[in-house]
Design a protein around this motif. Sequence first.
Motif, PDB file in Angstrom:
ATOM      1  N   ALA A 184       0.832  -1.205   0.000  1.00  0.00           N
ATOM      2  CA  ALA A 184       0.000   0.000   0.000  1.00  0.00           C
ATOM      3  C   ALA A 184       0.866   1.253   0.000  1.00  0.00           C
ATOM      4  N   PHE A 185       1.991   1.200   0.710  1.00  0.00           N
ATOM      5  CA  PHE A 185       2.919   2.337   0.732  1.00  0.00           C
ATOM      6  C   PHE A 185       3.467   2.598  -0.659  1.00  0.00           C
ATOM      7  N   GLU A 186       3.914   1.546  -1.331  1.00  0.00           N
ATOM      8  CA  GLU A 186       4.502   1.709  -2.666  1.00  0.00           C
ATOM      9  C   GLU A 186       3.461   2.183  -3.667  1.00  0.00           C
ATOM     10  N   SER A 187       2.226   1.687  -3.526  1.00  0.00           N
ATOM     11  CA  SER A 187       1.155   2.102  -4.433  1.00  0.00           C
ATOM     12  C   SER A 187       0.787   3.572  -4.243  1.00  0.00           C
ATOM     13  N   THR A 188       0.822   4.037  -2.995  1.00  0.00           N
ATOM     14  CA  THR A 188       0.418   5.412  -2.687  1.00  0.00           C
ATOM     15  C   THR A 188       1.501   6.422  -3.053  1.00  0.00           C
ATOM     16  N   PHE A 189       2.762   6.100  -2.721  1.00  0.00           N
ATOM     17  CA  PHE A 189       3.841   7.069  -2.879  1.00  0.00           C
ATOM     18  C   PHE A 189       4.751   6.786  -4.070  1.00  0.00           C
ATOM     19  N   GLY A 190       4.547   5.664  -4.756  1.00  0.00           N
ATOM     20  CA  GLY A 190       5.343   5.355  -5.935  1.00  0.00           C
ATOM     21  C   GLY A 190       6.783   5.041  -5.635  1.00  0.00           C
ATOM     22  N   ALA A 191       7.061   4.582  -4.410  1.00  0.00           N
ATOM     23  CA  ALA A 191       8.425   4.231  -4.018  1.00  0.00           C
ATOM     24  C   ALA A 191       8.354   3.183  -2.912  1.00  0.00           C
ATOM     25  N   ALA A 192       9.447   2.431  -2.792  1.00  0.00           N
ATOM     26  CA  ALA A 192       9.490   1.389  -1.773  1.00  0.00           C
ATOM     27  C   ALA A 192       9.742   1.990  -0.390  1.00  0.00           C
ATOM     28  N   LEU A 193       9.474   1.190   0.634  1.00  0.00           N
ATOM     29  CA  LEU A 193       9.691   1.633   2.004  1.00  0.00           C
ATOM     30  C   LEU A 193      11.138   2.009   2.266  1.00  0.00           C
ATOM     31  N   ALA A 194      12.055   1.407   1.539  1.00  0.00           N
ATOM     32  CA  ALA A 194      13.476   1.691   1.736  1.00  0.00           C
ATOM     33  C   ALA A 194      13.816   3.147   1.432  1.00  0.00           C
ATOM     34  N   GLN A 195      12.969   3.822   0.672  1.00  0.00           N
ATOM     35  CA  GLN A 195      13.202   5.223   0.307  1.00  0.00           C
ATOM     36  C   GLN A 195      12.409   6.202   1.173  1.00  0.00           C
ATOM     37  N   LYS A 196      11.919   5.716   2.290  1.00  0.00           N
ATOM     38  CA  LYS A 196      11.043   6.545   3.126  1.00  0.00           C
ATOM     39  C   LYS A 196      11.726   7.815   3.637  1.00  0.00           C
ATOM     40  N   ASP A 197      13.026   7.731   3.944  1.00  0.00           N
ATOM     41  CA  ASP A 197      13.722   8.908   4.476  1.00  0.00           C
ATOM     42  C   ASP A 197      13.728  10.054   3.477  1.00  0.00           C
ATOM     43  N   LEU A 198      13.967   9.738   2.205  1.00  0.00           N
ATOM     44  CA  LEU A 198      13.952  10.769   1.170  1.00  0.00           C
ATOM     45  C   LEU A 198      12.554  11.345   0.993  1.00  0.00           C
ATOM     46  N   LEU A 199      11.547  10.488   1.074  1.00  0.00           N
ATOM     47  CA  LEU A 199      10.169  10.944   0.917  1.00  0.00           C
ATOM     48  C   LEU A 199       9.735  11.816   2.093  1.00  0.00           C
ATOM     49  N   GLU A 212      -4.290   7.682   5.647  1.00  0.00           N
ATOM     50  CA  GLU A 212      -5.199   7.184   4.624  1.00  0.00           C
ATOM     51  C   GLU A 212      -4.976   5.704   4.325  1.00  0.00           C
ATOM     52  N   ILE A 213      -3.797   5.181   4.673  1.00  0.00           N
ATOM     53  CA  ILE A 213      -3.488   3.800   4.299  1.00  0.00           C
ATOM     54  C   ILE A 213      -3.177   2.894   5.493  1.00  0.00           C
ATOM     55  N   VAL A 214      -3.156   3.446   6.700  1.00  0.00           N
ATOM     56  CA  VAL A 214      -2.942   2.595   7.872  1.00  0.00           C
ATOM     57  C   VAL A 214      -4.264   1.926   8.238  1.00  0.00           C
ATOM     58  N   PRO A 215      -4.232   0.847   9.020  1.00  0.00           N
ATOM     59  CA  PRO A 215      -5.484   0.221   9.484  1.00  0.00           C
ATOM     60  C   PRO A 215      -6.362   1.225  10.221  1.00  0.00           C
ATOM     61  N   SER A 216      -7.647   1.025  10.157  1.00  0.00           N
ATOM     62  CA  SER A 216      -8.609   1.994  10.706  1.00  0.00           C
ATOM     63  C   SER A 216      -8.526   2.149  12.221  1.00  0.00           C
ATOM     64  N   ASP A 217      -7.956   1.160  12.901  1.00  0.00           N
ATOM     65  CA  ASP A 217      -7.889   1.247  14.358  1.00  0.00           C
ATOM     66  C   ASP A 217      -6.651   1.995  14.860  1.00  0.00           C
ATOM     67  N   VAL A 218      -5.806   2.484  13.951  1.00  0.00           N
ATOM     68  CA  VAL A 218      -4.605   3.232  14.345  1.00  0.00           C
ATOM     69  C   VAL A 218      -4.990   4.680  14.615  1.00  0.00           C
ATOM     70  N   PRO A 219      -4.725   5.195  15.819  1.00  0.00           N
ATOM     71  CA  PRO A 219      -5.110   6.585  16.136  1.00  0.00           C
ATOM     72  C   PRO A 219      -4.223   7.597  15.432  1.00  0.00           C
ATOM     73  N   ASP A 220      -4.794   8.745  15.160  1.00  0.00           N
ATOM     74  CA  ASP A 220      -4.050   9.846  14.538  1.00  0.00           C
ATOM     75  C   ASP A 220      -3.140  10.483  15.596  1.00  0.00           C
ATOM     76  N   PRO A 221      -1.821  10.532  15.358  1.00  0.00           N
ATOM     77  CA  PRO A 221      -0.910  11.101  16.363  1.00  0.00           C
ATOM     78  C   PRO A 221      -0.832  12.627  16.347  1.00  0.00           C
ATOM     79  N   THR A 222      -1.496  13.269  15.396  1.00  0.00           N
ATOM     80  CA  THR A 222      -1.391  14.721  15.259  1.00  0.00           C
ATOM     81  C   THR A 222      -1.696  15.486  16.549  1.00  0.00           C
ATOM     82  N   PRO A 223      -2.762  15.128  17.295  1.00  0.00           N
ATOM     83  CA  PRO A 223      -3.049  15.890  18.510  1.00  0.00           C
ATOM     84  C   PRO A 223      -1.954  15.845  19.572  1.00  0.00           C
ATOM     85  N   HIS A 224      -1.019  14.923  19.444  1.00  0.00           N
ATOM     86  CA  HIS A 224       0.021  14.794  20.470  1.00  0.00           C
ATOM     87  C   HIS A 224       1.390  15.295  20.002  1.00  0.00           C
TER      88      HIS A 224
END
Length: 259
Positions: A184-199, A212-224
């Motif tokens: 799902a990461f590669e489909s969304t961002f057009g790159a593999a997880l190994a390139q996450k630092d550059l992204l 948008e692509i994590v499981p629905s039960d994962v809380p949004d960390p933005t408020p913290h």
Amino acid sequence: PQFPLLWFTTFGNAVGGMALISASKLVMTDVWSAALPTVVTASFATAYVTSIGMANSFGRFSWAVLSDKIGRKTTYTIFGLGMPVLAGTPYLISYAMENPSTLPLAVFVGGSFFAICNYGGIFSVLPAYIADLFGQKHSTSIHGKALTAWSASAVAGPLGLTWLRSRAEHHAIDDLITKVDPAAFESTFGAALAQKDLLIQSKTVTISRLMEIVPSDVPDPTPHLYDTTFFAAAGLIGLAAVCNRLLKPPNVQKLLKNL
């Protein structure tokens, strides 16, 4: 050692207030709008920031008058009550996310107004506090040196806020990435997880995109994202309160004996 204590008393209190002023609109839009989207609108956030400025001005006048009645040391001790206000804000936010209501928001707004009033009072009370400690004769020169604490806080507050928020954001992104399906990461961002630092550096990978692509039960960390900022500011105000309690007028007789 009295002047260093006075300097840090001023600096610690000022950094806490400066950090809150710098983060006020971001906290309102990033945190409280997520918990209460129907209440915390763009116009509400703007009105809050405006009222923060009014609280600062009110603190400058009111604390100057009140300190004449209760004493400068007592006044600065009251400023230390900003520590539990800021330290309790992350827990208040957590409660609001789990139990959406206007009560936590009202407590936050009231607490932040109190903290900003204190920030305004720091500098209106400072000249008289210096005169009480060191005498009127040398108060002007000492006051000029003590104001370097305000200059330092004007730099350290916003820079510290930016650094702490950026650090918290990167940690939150790294944590979310561990919960994302690689395909799902590669489909969304057009790159593999190994390139996450550059992204991440290019702001392609953000918390909102990952949510948008994590499981629905994962809380949004933005408020913290501001938790560490509030804790750091509370710690500095607490240290400033300790320094204030240690302040006392110099022993002139002892100084003269050492000459």
